[in-house]
Design a protein around this motif. Structure first.
Motif, PDB file in Angstrom:
ATOM      1  N   ASN A  59       0.797  -1.229   0.000  1.00  0.00           N
ATOM      2  CA  ASN A  59       0.000   0.000   0.000  1.00  0.00           C
ATOM      3  C   ASN A  59       0.832   1.283   0.000  1.00  0.00           C
ATOM      4  O   ASN A  59       0.642   2.168   0.854  1.00  0.00           O
ATOM      5  CB  ASN A  59      -0.969   0.019   1.195  1.00  0.00           C
ATOM      6  CG  ASN A  59      -2.064  -1.015   1.065  1.00  0.00           C
ATOM      7  OD1 ASN A  59      -2.469  -1.364  -0.037  1.00  0.00           O
ATOM      8  ND2 ASN A  59      -2.541  -1.520   2.198  1.00  0.00           N
ATOM      9  N   SER A  61       1.974   5.050  -1.105  1.00  0.00           N
ATOM     10  CA  SER A  61       1.191   6.227  -1.451  1.00  0.00           C
ATOM     11  C   SER A  61       1.058   6.370  -2.956  1.00  0.00           C
ATOM     12  O   SER A  61       2.008   6.127  -3.704  1.00  0.00           O
ATOM     13  CB  SER A  61       1.865   7.478  -0.870  1.00  0.00           C
ATOM     14  OG  SER A  61       1.179   8.647  -1.243  1.00  0.00           O
ATOM     15  N   GLN A  63      -0.873   4.618  -4.990  1.00  0.00           N
ATOM     16  CA  GLN A  63      -1.291   3.418  -5.701  1.00  0.00           C
ATOM     17  C   GLN A  63      -2.618   2.918  -5.131  1.00  0.00           C
ATOM     18  O   GLN A  63      -2.939   3.179  -3.965  1.00  0.00           O
ATOM     19  CB  GLN A  63      -0.230   2.323  -5.595  1.00  0.00           C
ATOM     20  CG  GLN A  63       1.085   2.686  -6.260  1.00  0.00           C
ATOM     21  CD  GLN A  63       2.052   1.514  -6.323  1.00  0.00           C
ATOM     22  OE1 GLN A  63       1.661   0.363  -6.152  1.00  0.00           O
ATOM     23  NE2 GLN A  63       3.314   1.812  -6.589  1.00  0.00           N
ATOM     24  N   SER A  65      -5.018   0.934  -3.105  1.00  0.00           N
ATOM     25  CA  SER A  65      -4.718   0.200  -1.875  1.00  0.00           C
ATOM     26  C   SER A  65      -5.607  -1.025  -1.746  1.00  0.00           C
ATOM     27  O   SER A  65      -6.656  -1.129  -2.381  1.00  0.00           O
ATOM     28  CB  SER A  65      -4.901   1.106  -0.660  1.00  0.00           C
ATOM     29  OG  SER A  65      -6.252   1.525  -0.561  1.00  0.00           O
ATOM     30  N   ALA A  67      -7.094  -3.397   1.526  1.00  0.00           N
ATOM     31  CA  ALA A  67      -7.200  -3.656   2.959  1.00  0.00           C
ATOM     32  C   ALA A  67      -8.078  -4.886   3.157  1.00  0.00           C
ATOM     33  O   ALA A  67      -9.264  -4.859   2.796  1.00  0.00           O
ATOM     34  CB  ALA A  67      -7.786  -2.454   3.680  1.00  0.00           C
ATOM     35  N   ASN A 147      -1.672  -4.091  -4.764  1.00  0.00           N
ATOM     36  CA  ASN A 147      -1.614  -2.737  -5.316  1.00  0.00           C
ATOM     37  C   ASN A 147      -1.491  -2.752  -6.835  1.00  0.00           C
ATOM     38  O   ASN A 147      -1.642  -1.711  -7.475  1.00  0.00           O
ATOM     39  CB  ASN A 147      -0.451  -1.952  -4.711  1.00  0.00           C
ATOM     40  CG  ASN A 147      -0.441  -1.988  -3.194  1.00  0.00           C
ATOM     41  OD1 ASN A 147       0.579  -2.283  -2.587  1.00  0.00           O
ATOM     42  ND2 ASN A 147      -1.590  -1.739  -2.568  1.00  0.00           N
ATOM     43  N   THR A 150      -4.938  -5.732  -8.143  1.00  0.00           N
ATOM     44  CA  THR A 150      -5.949  -5.344  -7.162  1.00  0.00           C
ATOM     45  C   THR A 150      -7.284  -6.015  -7.413  1.00  0.00           C
ATOM     46  O   THR A 150      -7.963  -6.458  -6.480  1.00  0.00           O
ATOM     47  CB  THR A 150      -6.121  -3.813  -7.175  1.00  0.00           C
ATOM     48  OG1 THR A 150      -4.831  -3.196  -7.216  1.00  0.00           O
ATOM     49  CG2 THR A 150      -6.877  -3.340  -5.957  1.00  0.00           C
ATOM     50  N   THR A 503      -8.333   0.710 -11.595  1.00  0.00           N
ATOM     51  CA  THR A 503      -7.725   0.557 -10.276  1.00  0.00           C
ATOM     52  C   THR A 503      -7.939  -0.816  -9.657  1.00  0.00           C
ATOM     53  O   THR A 503      -7.206  -1.209  -8.747  1.00  0.00           O
ATOM     54  CB  THR A 503      -8.316   1.602  -9.300  1.00  0.00           C
ATOM     55  OG1 THR A 503      -9.716   1.308  -9.078  1.00  0.00           O
ATOM     56  CG2 THR A 503      -8.159   3.008  -9.853  1.00  0.00           C
ATOM     57  N   GLN A 505     -10.372  -1.492  -7.823  1.00  0.00           N
ATOM     58  CA  GLN A 505     -11.095  -1.300  -6.572  1.00  0.00           C
ATOM     59  C   GLN A 505     -12.600  -1.334  -6.794  1.00  0.00           C
ATOM     60  O   GLN A 505     -13.089  -1.096  -7.888  1.00  0.00           O
ATOM     61  CB  GLN A 505     -10.675   0.029  -5.937  1.00  0.00           C
ATOM     62  CG  GLN A 505      -9.213   0.034  -5.529  1.00  0.00           C
ATOM     63  CD  GLN A 505      -8.740   1.378  -5.026  1.00  0.00           C
ATOM     64  OE1 GLN A 505      -8.939   2.399  -5.672  1.00  0.00           O
ATOM     65  NE2 GLN A 505      -8.107   1.374  -3.863  1.00  0.00           N
TER      66      GLN A 505
END
Length: 508
Positions: A59, A61, A63, A65, A67, A147, A150, A503, A505
């Motif tokens: 993770n 900065s 890019q 992330s 969790a 990252n 993802t 991304t 995400q």
């Protein structure tokens, strides 16, 4: 290209990503609530190359992330001494998102066995690392985390990830593709050009010859005898199809044969053909091939046996979905630049393809009875620390798993002692590969440790539609089951997980 093919493609492109709820008209006799299996078959990734540290990402900065949710299970990945005191001559290391484009590694049948070094798993730099300038052999030890890959980590977080699944045997793309559909690489019966060394041994495919029954093949070719899952599906009247980028012809040879000329710029900055013949396993068999790359005769025949013979351009997939004609069993192959193969593709290009496709599939009503299987054809030689069980033994001149093949030595060994009458040249299981299942019926945030291989996908299809087995020493007879990945005890919930293709995400 025929008028029908051109119309199909234009329709598919115009409606890509549209949301439709049209019900299926294809009958199904599935033995589980899964009435549509979609296999997305990607390229050249070992398990550790994508999931070495799952579910923990660095993770940094700037890019995307990742969790992990509470209770996320771990995997058999790289921890402790495997990271700090690795037995290889170079340690594993994290590849940053800015390093998505890399060199291709060595993933030949013999060299992969040498890298495994009788189970010591300590000779990857020497035997599968690509040290040809400007590449560096140590790169073979690199891995990505959440990252960069993802989307795949998010699919694992919400559905099922397998961490004990292997290539059915050692070797490159053709080997993996053939095992996916038949559990078999033996039975070479046709040659029309001199074969390269390392393509075939003991009438078994161990390399990447191109399919004989394909106008777009451009070098040494082979045909295979025996049966594949397409033959079994046809015998039961179950619809199916293989959809591949660039399959639609762009021209015609002087002889009348098809030309597959569409391309895109790959991750290496060079044009890459969308269609790669040796990635299309059904073209190796006369019974399931479409040599001239003909389109389906109508929307109503998608998935049925007609002039296309179940082999389609990828852009026809959207037309099939819109027409309510998604086959019960669907195999999908990305165009070359998006298939994830190091060198001409990369994880970010692959992510764009996977997310756009899976987002699209989730907008149709068939999502409610669908299982999407994301699988890979081979490891590309990338480091993975797990030695597989050897269930298929071989002692040809191409085998080098056991014996005195110490790092730096050209000495070959063998791959155990095969039983009398066993087909040779099928040393396996081979490298560990990623396998994910995305489905409203899949367990949530689950890591499946069941021992499986590529032919486990074949076996799942066989069992889900009561097809029987391939026979003739196919690995489907001993393949582990995928059933532990599903929960059929209660009705499936919506479970749509829409991701951002750039991304990876979640966007919903």
């Amino acid at each position: 290209m025929t008028r029908l093919s051109r119309a199909f493609i234009l329709t598919g492109l115009a409606t890509l990503g549209a949301s439709h709820g049209r019900a299926q008209t294809t009958p199904s006799t599935a033995t589980t609530p899964i009435k549509h299996v979609v296999v997305i078959f990607q390229e050249n990734v070992s398990f550790d190359h994508y999931f070495a540290t799952y579910p923990h990402a660095a993770n940094p900065s700037g890019q995307p992330s990742f969790a992990p949710g509470a209770g996320t299970p771990g995997v058999n990945g790289l921890t402790g001494s495997l990271l700090t005191q690795n037995p290889n001559s170079a340690p594993p290391f994290r590849l940053d998102r800015s390093q998505a484009a890399t060199c291709d590694q060595d993933h030949e049948y013999t060299d992969e066995q040498k890298a495994f070094h009788g189970g010591l798993m300590d000779a990857f730099v020497e035997f599968t690392g690509n040290g040809s300038s400007p590449c560096q052999a140590n790169l073979v030890m690199g891995y990505y985390d959440g990252n960069t890959v993802t989307a795949l980590w998010n699919y694992a977080q919400n559905f099922v990830l397998h961490d004990n699944s292997f290539q059915s045997q050692f070797g490159p793309s053709s080997v993996g593709a053939l095992n996916l559909i038949s559990g078999q690489t033996h039975g070479v019966n046709i040659f029309n050009r001199p074969l390269q060394d390392g393509d075939v041994v003991e009438n078994t495919v161990i390399g990447d010859p191109q399919p004989y029954y394909d106008d777009c093949s451009s070098r040494e070719t082979v045909g295979l005898s025996g049966k594949n899952v397409g033959d079994l599906l046809n015998a039961k009247g179950i619809t199916w199809g293989w959809f591949e980028g660039g399959f639609a012809p762009t021209g015609q040879k002087a002889s009348g044969g098809a030309v597959c000329g569409s391309s895109h710029i790959g991750s290496d900055g060079n044009p890459k053909g969308d269609y790669i013949p040796h990635h299309q396993p059904f073209q190796y068999y006369a019974s399931t091939s479409n040599p001239h790359h003909l389109p389906p005769s109508s929307f109503l025949t998608i998935g049925a046996t007609d002039q296309a013979n179940h082999q389609y351009d990828l852009n026809i997939l959207t037309s099939a979905l819109n027409a309510g004609r998604l086959p019960a069993v669907t195999f999908i192959k990305a165009p070359g630049y998006q298939d994830g193969h190091a060198g001409y593709s990369d994880p970010l290009a692959e992510q764009t393809f996977l997310v756009n496709l899976i987002n699209q599939l989730q907008t149709y009503s068939v999502w409610n009875d669908m299982a999407i299987i994301i699988a890979y054809d081979d490891s590309d030689g990338w480091y993975d620390h797990v030695m597989p069980p050897i269930v298929s033994k071989s002692n040809t001149a191409a085998d080098a798993l056991t014996g005195s093949n110490v790092p730096g030595s050209p000495t070959v060994g063998d791959c155990g002692t095969p039983a009398a009458g066993a087909y040779l040249g099928r040393c396996g299981y081979g490298p560990r590969l990623p396998l994910l299942i995305v489905s409203p019926w899949a367990k949530k945030n689950f890591v499946d440790h069941t021992l499986t291989d590529q032919s486990s996908i074949l076996r799942f299809i066989e069992d889900n539609w009561g097809l029987g087995r391939i026979g003739d020493q196919s690995l489907d007879a001993i393949a582990g089951s995928l059933m532990n990945s599903f929960d059929f005890s209660q009705p499936a919930s919506d479970r749509r997980v829409l991701l951002n293709p750039a991304t990876g995400q979640r966007s919903n």
